[in-house]
Design an enzyme around this catalytic site. Structure first.
Site, PDB file in Angstrom:
ATOM      1  N   SER A   1     -16.287 -44.572 -10.248  1.00  0.00           N
ATOM      2  CA  SER A   1     -15.097 -44.989  -9.488  1.00  0.00           C
ATOM      3  C   SER A   1     -14.106 -43.835  -9.336  1.00  0.00           C
ATOM      4  O   SER A   1     -13.035 -43.858  -9.941  1.00  0.00           O
ATOM      5  CB  SER A   1     -14.452 -46.235 -10.105  1.00  0.00           C
TER       6      SER A   1
ATOM      7  N   GLY B   1     -21.881 -38.423 -16.837  1.00  0.00           N
ATOM      8  CA  GLY B   1     -22.147 -37.707 -18.079  1.00  0.00           C
ATOM      9  C   GLY B   1     -20.989 -37.681 -19.052  1.00  0.00           C
ATOM     10  O   GLY B   1     -21.105 -37.107 -20.138  1.00  0.00           O
TER      11      GLY B   1
ATOM     12  N   LYS C   1     -19.399 -42.916 -20.313  1.00  0.00           N
ATOM     13  CA  LYS C   1     -18.984 -44.289 -19.974  1.00  0.00           C
ATOM     14  C   LYS C   1     -20.000 -45.324 -20.427  1.00  0.00           C
ATOM     15  O   LYS C   1     -19.647 -46.286 -21.105  1.00  0.00           O
ATOM     16  CB  LYS C   1     -18.783 -44.432 -18.450  1.00  0.00           C
TER      17      LYS C   1
END
Length: 176
Positions: free
Chosen positions: A86, A15, A18
């Site tokens: 990540s 959220g 990205k």
């Protein structure tokens, strides 16, 4: 257009923005005829890394696989745009070193902001205990220490963040 390959790695909480920023950056680069591929975390998980769970080991393997594909494309002159949470710094650093031409973009937004934007209802489900090991709730997110580019999506308009990424890539010598 001939250019140096590079992996542009967007990292941040679910959220944070990205995918939104990376899609706009990709649109802009395509309009200028750059060779590029987009590897979005959600799409990769349904194809390349299907079957991996959300343990630390599985998350690391997910990132290694994305990194492997990114490395192949980057060394062949492609701009690779990766959009993946990540969450662990060490694996991002490992992948970045392997790829070489690697630009880390930290899409920084406070947890509260990400929860307000929660279009998929994932935070709500994680808070209710329906989703375990959810990044930012019961699993950590380790922000980059020295990202090449940082976007503060709680304070910037989308256009500002996109411009920041494109200008950063120019400054680093990846775009004409």
């Amino acid at each position: 257009m001939e250019h140096k390959g590079v992996t542009v790695w967007f990292t941040g909480l679910s959220g944070a923005g990205k995918t939104t920023i990376s899609q706009k950056v990709a649109e802009e680069l395509r309009s200028q005829n750059y060779k590029l591929e987009v590897l979005d975390g959600d799409i990769v998980r349904t194809n390349l890394t299907k079957g991996l769970g959300f343990s630390k080991e599985d998350r690391d393997e997910n990132i290694r696989r994305i990194g492997f594909v990114s490395h192949l494309l980057t060394r062949n002159g492609v701009i690779v745009i990766v959009s993946a949470i990540s969450p662990y710094r060490a694996i991002r650093d490992e992948v970045g070193k392997r790829i070489g031409n690697f630009v880390e973009v930290y899409v920084n937004a406070p947890l509260e902001t990400c929860e307000k934007r929660d279009v998929k209802g994932l935070y709500k489900r994680a808070r209710a205990g329906e989703i375990k090991q959810f990044t930012g709730i019961d699993d950590p997110y380790e922000p980059p220490l020295n990202p090449e580019i940082e976007c503060h999506t709680d304070k910037e308009e989308l256009e500002e963040s996109v411009k920041k990424v494109l200008e950063g890539l120019k400054k680093l010598g990846y775009l004409a």
